[in-house]
Design an enzyme around this catalytic site. Structure first.
Site, PDB file in Angstrom:
ATOM      1  N   THR A  29       0.830  -1.206   0.000  1.00 15.04           N
ATOM      2  CA  THR A  29       0.000   0.000   0.000  1.00 15.04           C
ATOM      3  C   THR A  29       0.865   1.257   0.000  1.00 15.04           C
ATOM      4  O   THR A  29       0.630   2.188  -0.769  1.00 15.04           O
ATOM      5  CB  THR A  29      -0.919   0.017   1.236  1.00 15.04           C
ATOM      6  OG1 THR A  29      -1.699  -1.166   1.268  1.00 15.04           O
ATOM      7  CG2 THR A  29      -1.830   1.231   1.220  1.00 15.04           C
ATOM      8  N   THR A  30       1.889   1.275   0.866  1.00 13.51           N
ATOM      9  CA  THR A  30       2.753   2.448   0.997  1.00 13.51           C
ATOM     10  C   THR A  30       3.563   2.686  -0.270  1.00 13.51           C
ATOM     11  O   THR A  30       3.968   3.817  -0.546  1.00 13.51           O
ATOM     12  CB  THR A  30       3.684   2.291   2.214  1.00 13.51           C
ATOM     13  OG1 THR A  30       2.916   1.868   3.341  1.00 13.51           O
ATOM     14  CG2 THR A  30       4.377   3.596   2.550  1.00 13.51           C
ATOM     15  N   TYR A  72     -12.810  -4.527  -2.372  1.00 17.90           N
ATOM     16  CA  TYR A  72     -13.977  -4.088  -3.127  1.00 17.90           C
ATOM     17  C   TYR A  72     -14.989  -5.197  -3.393  1.00 17.90           C
ATOM     18  O   TYR A  72     -16.186  -5.029  -3.216  1.00 17.90           O
ATOM     19  CB  TYR A  72     -13.574  -3.422  -4.462  1.00 17.90           C
ATOM     20  CG  TYR A  72     -14.750  -2.791  -5.182  1.00 17.90           C
ATOM     21  CD1 TYR A  72     -15.272  -1.577  -4.759  1.00 17.90           C
ATOM     22  CD2 TYR A  72     -15.345  -3.420  -6.261  1.00 17.90           C
ATOM     23  CE1 TYR A  72     -16.364  -1.005  -5.387  1.00 17.90           C
ATOM     24  CE2 TYR A  72     -16.440  -2.866  -6.895  1.00 17.90           C
ATOM     25  CZ  TYR A  72     -16.944  -1.654  -6.461  1.00 17.90           C
ATOM     26  OH  TYR A  72     -18.030  -1.100  -7.084  1.00 17.90           O
ATOM     27  N   TYR A 127      -2.659 -10.284   4.493  1.00 21.86           N
ATOM     28  CA  TYR A 127      -2.623  -8.875   4.876  1.00 21.86           C
ATOM     29  C   TYR A 127      -4.054  -8.424   5.120  1.00 21.86           C
ATOM     30  O   TYR A 127      -4.844  -8.311   4.192  1.00 21.86           O
ATOM     31  CB  TYR A 127      -1.963  -8.060   3.758  1.00 21.86           C
ATOM     32  CG  TYR A 127      -1.885  -6.573   3.966  1.00 21.86           C
ATOM     33  CD1 TYR A 127      -2.105  -5.985   5.208  1.00 21.86           C
ATOM     34  CD2 TYR A 127      -1.554  -5.743   2.904  1.00 21.86           C
ATOM     35  CE1 TYR A 127      -2.020  -4.615   5.388  1.00 21.86           C
ATOM     36  CE2 TYR A 127      -1.470  -4.365   3.063  1.00 21.86           C
ATOM     37  CZ  TYR A 127      -1.707  -3.808   4.308  1.00 21.86           C
ATOM     38  OH  TYR A 127      -1.625  -2.448   4.462  1.00 21.86           O
ATOM     39  N   ARG A 162      -8.832  -0.340   4.390  1.00 22.93           N
ATOM     40  CA  ARG A 162      -8.552  -0.116   2.970  1.00 22.93           C
ATOM     41  C   ARG A 162      -9.330  -1.082   2.074  1.00 22.93           C
ATOM     42  O   ARG A 162      -9.629  -0.732   0.933  1.00 22.93           O
ATOM     43  CB  ARG A 162      -7.045  -0.309   2.687  1.00 22.93           C
ATOM     44  CG  ARG A 162      -6.091   0.556   3.490  1.00 22.93           C
ATOM     45  CD  ARG A 162      -6.150   2.043   3.167  1.00 22.93           C
ATOM     46  NE  ARG A 162      -5.669   2.406   1.866  1.00 22.93           N
ATOM     47  CZ  ARG A 162      -4.693   3.308   1.628  1.00 22.93           C
ATOM     48  NH1 ARG A 162      -4.071   3.888   2.625  1.00 22.93           N
ATOM     49  NH2 ARG A 162      -4.353   3.640   0.408  1.00 22.93           N
ATOM     50  N   LYS A 193      -0.056 -10.014   8.285  1.00 21.26           N
ATOM     51  CA  LYS A 193       0.090  -8.626   8.697  1.00 21.26           C
ATOM     52  C   LYS A 193      -1.294  -8.182   9.136  1.00 21.26           C
ATOM     53  O   LYS A 193      -2.209  -8.035   8.338  1.00 21.26           O
ATOM     54  CB  LYS A 193       0.585  -7.750   7.540  1.00 21.26           C
ATOM     55  CG  LYS A 193       0.645  -6.266   7.879  1.00 21.26           C
ATOM     56  CD  LYS A 193       1.041  -5.438   6.664  1.00 21.26           C
ATOM     57  CE  LYS A 193       1.001  -3.941   6.999  1.00 21.26           C
ATOM     58  NZ  LYS A 193       1.354  -3.105   5.815  1.00 21.26           N
ATOM     59  N   ILE A 221       5.212  -4.435  10.247  1.00 19.69           N
ATOM     60  CA  ILE A 221       5.408  -3.902   8.904  1.00 19.69           C
ATOM     61  C   ILE A 221       4.955  -2.458   9.006  1.00 19.69           C
ATOM     62  O   ILE A 221       3.771  -2.175   9.132  1.00 19.69           O
ATOM     63  CB  ILE A 221       4.635  -4.685   7.842  1.00 19.69           C
ATOM     64  CG1 ILE A 221       5.159  -6.128   7.786  1.00 19.69           C
ATOM     65  CG2 ILE A 221       4.777  -4.019   6.474  1.00 19.69           C
ATOM     66  CD1 ILE A 221       4.451  -7.012   6.762  1.00 19.69           C
TER      67      ILE A 221
END
Length: 291
Positions: free
Chosen positions: A44-45, A107, A133, A138, A161, A203
């Site tokens: 994501t980052t 989604y 994850y 998100r 994570k 993380i």
């Protein structure tokens, strides 16, 4: 190689929107020097959602070359489309990776059956270990402990994570998944307590700007040195908060630009922080002695 202080690495861009490999190399070298245990590339980052598949693979490949065995590299391989996640996994499986980080399909909100089929397909695409994850803020869907325990029975699924910020999940997941299942915090403000409760690392977004202090905090927490770990964590508390005044990675890239680590360029729809938030991030960095 899937535990300890792991940075969720940003992706530097040029003003033309291309990957800035000079800054990327400097960031990788800095994390090696600062003692970071591993890099997550194209999570994501790293703005993976705005990268083409070719760019995604190119960045991960470049980071493994720059790392040159000095630091472990974990590649993001997730997507809301199973075929895309499988494609990315296959394309990167030959690289010298410690494993993959596979985000819960976003989604679509798949059923439990759909989740199992998704992760099974990703596992079949590579022999490398994979971390789940879970970041419902998100993805719009929360992987519950019972679901995670079932997914943990799949080949190659070795850990998670966990980014809900719910510390109570550590004990639940440890009981359901066993001692060998790797529990990593994906929530900086609660990461210290997550490890003190039995997690095996973080993380981290904050590790982008304070890698050495994050490493010291993680080392203390994993050793059960609660007072020392909390002391280090308190020194990072204002940075933890500042890194999420807007959606990640907007604040952290702005912070790194103020530190001279990259230029403040984003991929749309991500844009620079609003003026008030720019000032807040700058003041926080000054108070922390980072600029």
């Amino acid at each position: 190689m899937l535990t300890g202080s792991i940075v969720a690495l940003v992706t530097p861009f040029t003003s033309q929107g291309n990957v800035d490999f000079a800054f990327l190399e400097a960031l990788v070298n800095w994390h090696v020097e600062q003692g970071t245990d591993a890099i997550v590339a194209m999570g994501t980052t790293g703005e993976s959602a705005t990268m083409s598949h070719d760019e995604h693979v190119m960045v991960v490949s470049a980071i493994t070359e720059l790392a040159a065995g000095r630091i472990a590299v974990i590649a993001g391989n997730g997507s809301n489309s199973t075929s895309e996640a499988v494609h990315l996994t296959e394309r990167m499986s030959h690289l010298p990776l410690a494993g993959f980080l596979n985000v819960n399909p976003y989604y679509n909100k798949p059923s439990q059956c759909g989740l199992m089929a998704h992760y099974r397909a990703c596992c079949e695409a590579s022999d490398l270990p994979q971390l789940l994850y879970n970041v419902p803020s998100r993805t719009g869907a929360d992987l519950l402990p019972e679901q995670i325990a079932e997914l943990a029975t799949l080949p190659n699924i070795v850990g998670i994570k966990e980014a809900t910020g719910d510390i109570s999940r550590v004990a639940q997941l440890r009981e359901l998944c066993g001692d060998d299942f790797i529990l990593l915090s994906g929530d900086d403000p609660t990461g210290c307590d997550f490890m003190l409760q039995g997690g095996r690392g973080v993380i981290s977004v904050t590790a982008n700007v304070m890698p050495a202090l994050m490493k010291r905090m993680v080392t203390a927490a994993l050793a059960g040195e609660a007072d020392t770990a909390h002391n280090y964590d308190q020194q990072m508390a204002t940075i933890h908060a500042a890194m999420f005044v807007q959606a990640n990675p907007i604040p952290v890239k702005w912070a790194l630009s103020l530190m001279g680590k990259l230029q403040p360029h984003y991929r749309l729809p991500m844009t620079e922080p609003e003026l008030a938030q720019q000032h807040h991030i700058e003041q926080t960095l000054k108070q922390a002695g980072l600029i």
